[in-house]
Scaffold this active site. Structure first.
Site, PDB file in Angstrom:
ATOM      1  CG  ASP A  82      -1.524   1.279   1.605  1.00 24.37           C
ATOM      2  OD1 ASP A  82      -1.777   2.078   0.691  1.00 24.37           O
ATOM      3  OD2 ASP A  82      -1.775   1.520   2.810  1.00 24.37           O
ATOM      4  CB  THR A 112       5.633   2.522   0.836  1.00 28.05           C
ATOM      5  OG1 THR A 112       5.485   3.549  -0.151  1.00 28.05           O
ATOM      6  CG2 THR A 112       5.522   1.160   0.178  1.00 28.05           C
ATOM      7  CG  ASP A 162      -5.867   5.780  -1.168  1.00 29.50           C
ATOM      8  OD1 ASP A 162      -6.392   6.103  -2.252  1.00 29.50           O
ATOM      9  OD2 ASP A 162      -5.495   6.627  -0.314  1.00 29.50           O
ATOM     10  CB  THR A 220       2.687  29.570  19.511  1.00 27.91           C
ATOM     11  OG1 THR A 220       2.986  30.879  19.968  1.00 27.91           O
ATOM     12  CG2 THR A 220       2.483  29.579  18.011  1.00 27.91           C
TER      13      THR A 220
HETATM   14  C1  LIG Z   1      -7.006  11.445  -1.978  1.00 26.54           C
HETATM   15  C2  LIG Z   1      -5.779  10.558  -1.908  1.00 26.54           C
HETATM   16  C3  LIG Z   1      -4.514  11.408  -2.039  1.00 26.54           C
HETATM   17  C4  LIG Z   1      -5.783   9.894  -0.520  1.00 26.54           C
HETATM   18  O1  LIG Z   1      -4.707   9.032  -0.372  1.00 26.54           O
HETATM   19  C5  LIG Z   1      -5.817   9.460  -3.002  1.00 26.54           C
HETATM   20  O2  LIG Z   1      -6.916   8.641  -2.808  1.00 26.54           O
HETATM   21  C6  LIG Z   1      -5.847  10.039  -4.397  1.00 26.54           C
HETATM   22  O3  LIG Z   1      -4.841  10.448  -4.908  1.00 26.54           O
HETATM   23  N1  LIG Z   1      -7.074  10.061  -5.023  1.00 26.54           N
HETATM   24  C7  LIG Z   1      -7.293  10.494  -6.379  1.00 26.54           C
HETATM   25  C8  LIG Z   1      -8.551  11.277  -6.516  1.00 26.54           C
HETATM   26  C9  LIG Z   1      -9.815  10.624  -6.018  1.00 26.54           C
HETATM   27  O4  LIG Z   1      -9.779   9.679  -5.217  1.00 26.54           O
HETATM   28  O5  LIG Z   1     -10.908  11.054  -6.429  1.00 26.54           O
HETATM   29  K   LIG Z   2      -3.075   5.093   4.061  1.00 30.27           K
END
Ligand SMILES: CC(C)(CO)[C@@H](O)C(=O)NCCC(=O)O
Ligand SMILES: [K+]
Ligand SMILES: Nc1ncnc2c1ncn2[C@@H]1O[C@H](COP(=O)(O)OP(=O)(O)OP(=O)(O)O)[C@@H](O)[C@H]1O
Length: 259
Positions: free
Chosen positions: A6, A12, A109, A184
């Site tokens: 992943d 990673t 993901d 802060t």
């Molecule tokens: C939003 C992230 C960066 C989260 O890891 C990834 O899922 C991603 O690059 N998504 C592409 C655009 C989308 O999921 O609609």
């Molecule tokens: K993750």
């Protein structure tokens, strides 16, 4: 045995799945320039350190960083003699096709989280993943990804304050003692921590209202537990959700690809 990989924008993670359980989980920072040989040096050192007998026959990769996939393909081919499944590529099947606007490339993901969460909980879910970005994935009644929300990640929000304002230091996230900070660091932690509690609650409430249904909220990612300790924002917290999703997609492809 399966090696599930992943790749996020920050980290990673490699995990070895023996068909019943994960034997180990290894984490490194994401670098597109890391070579296949460098991956193997790191991987084999740790596998040996943990005393794991891993006979890897299959590799599956989910990567939010397209450039790292090339070296990971070479890694799989050179050291395990296999062609990896890459989530998001046309030849890697998904249990359900996403229902999104034509031409949208959903983050792999998020597709993996969707498959993992549906396998464990069935449909009508909101999956919240606290990574580089914080994502909300809506899982339909049949397990399809139906869209969601992308918000700046917790650490990214703190880093943005530091980067943009000369007098604001680098700060790690923590639950502040009180809302009103008297220094802060406490002020910054309060803004991001309590702002995030509100963000998560508001987005989940609005998703449920928009769909006019009850939905289970499943959280994953390093920082989810910090929030869950404070407020009952989620119905479940599963650290291994993305890895589980990779095993689900791998199994689905094994069962549904003619060989
Ligand atoms: C939003 C992230 C960066 C989260 O890891 C990834 O899922 C991603 O690059 N998504 C592409 C655009 C989308 O999921 O609609
Ligand atoms: K993750
Ligand atoms: N209490 C904490 N304070 C600060 N950081 C934390 C805390 N708990 C976990 N983390 C961080 O969370 C990260 C794990 O998050 P996760 O793997 O979900 O996403 P990521 O690696 O940051 O993002 P991506 O998957 O987008 O690369 C680790 O890098 C860890 O340093």
């Amino acid at each position: 045995m399966l090696l599930a990989i992943d790749c996020g924008n920050t980290n990673t993670v490699f995990s070895i799945w023996d068909g019943e359980k994960f034997l180990c989980t290894l984490r490194t920072s994401t670098h597109h320039a890391r070579t296949a040989d460098a991956y193997f040096t790191w991987y084999s050192t740790l596998v040996k350190h943990y005393g794991i007998e891993a006979d890897i026959t299959d590799v599956i990769i989910s990567s939010t960083v397209p450039r790292v996939v090339f070296n990971l393909r070479v890694f799989a081919d050179r050291f395990f003699g296999c062609r990896p499944m890459v989530v998001g590529k046309p030849e890697c099947l998904l249990p359900q096709a996403p229902r999104v606007d034509a031409g949208t490339q959903v983050g792999p993901d998020r597709l993996v989280n969707t498959a993992g969460a549906f396998d464990r909980h069935g449909g009508n879910l909101i999956v919240v993943d606290f990574g580089t970005a914080t994502t909300f994935d809506v899982v339909g009644h049949d397990g399809a990804y139906e869209g969601g929300v992308i918000a700046p990640g917790v650490n990214l929000s703190l880093e943005a304050l530091h980067m943009a304002a000369a007098a604001l230091p680098h700060v790690d996230i923590a639950k502040p003692q009180r809302v009103v900070g008297t220094n802060t660091v406490a002020c910054m932690q309060s803004g991001v921590f309590w702002g995030y509690v509100g963000l998560v609650r508001e987005i989940c409430t609005r998703i449920k209202a928009e769909r006019d249904q009850q939905m289970m909220i499943v959280a994953t990612g390093g920082l989810a537990s910090l929030f869950q300790q404070t407020e009952a924002l989620f119905d479940a917290f599963e650290e291994d959700l993305t890895m589980h999703g990779l095993t689900v997609i791998h199994r689905y492809n094994k069962e549904n690809t003619p060989r």
